[in-house]
Scaffold this motif. Structure first.
Motif, short mmCIF file in Angstrom:
data_model
loop_
_atom_site.label_atom_id
_atom_site.label_comp_id
_atom_site.label_asym_id
_atom_site.label_seq_id
_atom_site.Cartn_x
_atom_site.Cartn_y
_atom_site.Cartn_z
N THR A 173 0.84 -1.19 0.00
CA THR A 173 0.00 0.00 0.00
C THR A 173 0.88 1.24 0.00
OG1 THR A 173 -1.73 -1.15 1.24
CG2 THR A 173 -1.83 1.26 1.17
N ILE A 174 0.63 2.13 -0.95
CA ILE A 174 1.36 3.38 -1.00
C ILE A 174 0.46 4.50 -0.48
CG2 ILE A 174 0.65 3.90 -3.40
CD1 ILE A 174 3.45 5.12 -3.81
N SER A 175 1.06 5.43 0.25
CA SER A 175 0.31 6.58 0.77
C SER A 175 1.24 7.77 0.84
CB SER A 175 -0.26 6.25 2.15
OG SER A 175 0.76 5.94 3.07
N ARG A 176 0.66 8.94 0.99
CA ARG A 176 1.46 10.16 1.07
C ARG A 176 0.91 11.08 2.12
NH1 ARG A 176 1.69 12.70 -4.62
NH2 ARG A 176 2.83 14.34 -3.50
N ASP A 177 1.81 11.86 2.71
CA ASP A 177 1.44 12.91 3.67
C ASP A 177 2.08 14.19 3.14
OD1 ASP A 177 1.32 14.73 5.78
OD2 ASP A 177 1.44 13.15 7.28
N ASN A 178 1.29 15.02 2.50
CA ASN A 178 1.85 16.22 1.88
C ASN A 178 2.36 17.21 2.93
OD1 ASN A 178 1.37 15.35 -0.76
ND2 ASN A 178 -0.72 16.14 -0.74
N GLY A 179 1.74 17.24 4.09
CA GLY A 179 2.20 18.14 5.14
C GLY A 179 3.58 17.77 5.65
N GLU A 180 3.86 16.47 5.70
CA GLU A 180 5.16 15.98 6.15
C GLU A 180 6.12 15.74 5.00
OE1 GLU A 180 6.26 15.62 9.27
OE2 GLU A 180 4.36 16.45 9.99
N ARG A 181 5.63 15.93 3.77
CA ARG A 181 6.44 15.70 2.57
C ARG A 181 7.03 14.31 2.56
NH1 ARG A 181 8.23 20.42 4.48
NH2 ARG A 181 10.33 19.63 4.87
N THR A 182 6.20 13.34 2.85
CA THR A 182 6.65 11.95 2.86
C THR A 182 5.72 11.06 2.04
OG1 THR A 182 5.43 11.45 4.88
CG2 THR A 182 7.72 12.14 5.13
N VAL A 183 6.28 10.00 1.53
CA VAL A 183 5.51 8.94 0.89
C VAL A 183 5.94 7.63 1.55
CG1 VAL A 183 7.17 8.66 -0.99
CG2 VAL A 183 4.82 7.88 -1.29
N THR A 184 4.98 6.77 1.77
CA THR A 184 5.22 5.54 2.51
C THR A 184 4.77 4.34 1.68
OG1 THR A 184 4.89 6.68 4.61
CG2 THR A 184 4.66 4.30 4.62
N LEU A 185 5.53 3.27 1.81
CA LEU A 185 5.15 2.01 1.17
C LEU A 185 5.06 0.94 2.26
CD1 LEU A 185 4.59 0.64 -1.60
CD2 LEU A 185 6.98 -0.11 -1.55
N GLN A 186 3.83 0.53 2.56
CA GLN A 186 3.61 -0.54 3.52
C GLN A 186 3.63 -1.86 2.76
OE1 GLN A 186 3.19 -0.50 6.96
NE2 GLN A 186 3.28 -2.73 6.76
N MET A 187 4.54 -2.74 3.16
CA MET A 187 4.72 -4.00 2.45
C MET A 187 4.40 -5.17 3.39
SD MET A 187 8.23 -3.17 0.35
CE MET A 187 9.25 -3.20 1.83
N ASN A 188 3.37 -5.92 3.05
CA ASN A 188 2.95 -7.06 3.84
C ASN A 188 3.12 -8.35 3.04
OD1 ASN A 188 2.13 -5.27 5.90
ND2 ASN A 188 0.09 -5.08 4.99
N SER A 189 3.08 -9.46 3.75
CA SER A 189 3.18 -10.78 3.11
C SER A 189 4.36 -10.83 2.14
CB SER A 189 1.88 -11.11 2.37
OG SER A 189 0.77 -11.07 3.24
N LEU A 190 5.49 -10.41 2.63
CA LEU A 190 6.67 -10.31 1.76
C LEU A 190 7.15 -11.68 1.31
CD1 LEU A 190 8.43 -7.39 3.61
CD2 LEU A 190 7.90 -7.43 1.17
N LYS A 191 7.66 -11.69 0.08
CA LYS A 191 8.15 -12.91 -0.54
C LYS A 191 9.63 -12.73 -0.90
CE LYS A 191 3.65 -13.48 -2.82
NZ LYS A 191 2.96 -13.63 -4.12
N PRO A 192 10.36 -13.82 -1.03
CA PRO A 192 11.77 -13.70 -1.43
C PRO A 192 11.96 -12.91 -2.72
CG PRO A 192 11.35 -15.91 -0.63
CD PRO A 192 10.01 -15.22 -0.69
N GLU A 193 11.01 -13.02 -3.63
CA GLU A 193 11.13 -12.30 -4.90
C GLU A 193 10.91 -10.79 -4.75
OE1 GLU A 193 9.23 -14.98 -4.27
OE2 GLU A 193 7.28 -14.87 -5.32
N ASP A 194 10.54 -10.33 -3.56
CA ASP A 194 10.47 -8.90 -3.31
C ASP A 194 11.83 -8.32 -2.94
OD1 ASP A 194 7.37 -9.53 -1.61
OD2 ASP A 194 7.62 -8.66 -3.62
#
Length: 120
Positions: free
Chosen positions: A70-91
C-alpha cells in the motif's frame, strides 16, 4: 538542495512486513504537485515500478504486489510511505523513491535507495 531520503529497509522473513518511508526536502515547488513512485531493482534485473500515487491521490500497483503493498502520502510531512505485507523472497531488491512532475516545469528526482531482503 533537493533530497529524497528513503528509510525502513532491512532483512525480514517471508510472510513478514516492512514499512518504507521517503522524505522530501529542498523542493522549490509544493510537494503535493509531484507524483510519487516506488521502484525496485533486483540483482541482474531492470528497475521496475512497484507503486505510484499521483498528486491527486490516485494509486497504481504492479500486478506482483497488488493486495500486499500500500502506497500513501502525507503532503504536510512531505513523505511517501510504502507498507509491504506478506513479503516474498522475490520482493528482495533495492527500493527507490521517485518524485516527478509531468507538468511544466518538468522535474524528476531520485532517492539513493534502500535495501529490502526477504529471506529465512
Amino acid at each position: 538542495q533537493v533530497q529524497l531520503v528513503e528509510s525502513g529497509g532491512g532483512l525480514v522473513q517471508p510472510g513478514g512486513s516492512l514499512r518504507l518511508s521517503c522524505r522530501a526536502s529542498g523542493f522549490l515547488l509544493p510537494f503535493s504537485t509531484y507524483g510519487m513512485t516506488w521502484y525496485r531493482q533486483a540483482p541482474g534485473k531492470e528497475r521496475e515500478l512497484v507503486a505510484t500515487i499521483t498528486s491527486s491521490g490516485s494509486t497504481r500497483y504492479a500486478d506482483s504486489v497488488k493486495g500486499r503493498f500500500t502506497i500513501s502520502r502525507d503532503n504536510g510531512e512531505r513523505t511517501v510511505t510504502l507498507q509491504m505485507n506478506s513479503l516474498k523472497p522475490e520482493d528482495t531488491a533495492v527500493y527507490y523513491c521517485n518524485a516527478r512532475r509531468t507538468r511544466s516545469p518538468l522535474q524528476d528526482y531520485w532517492g539513493q535507495g534502500t535495501q529490502v531482503t526477504v529471506s529465512s
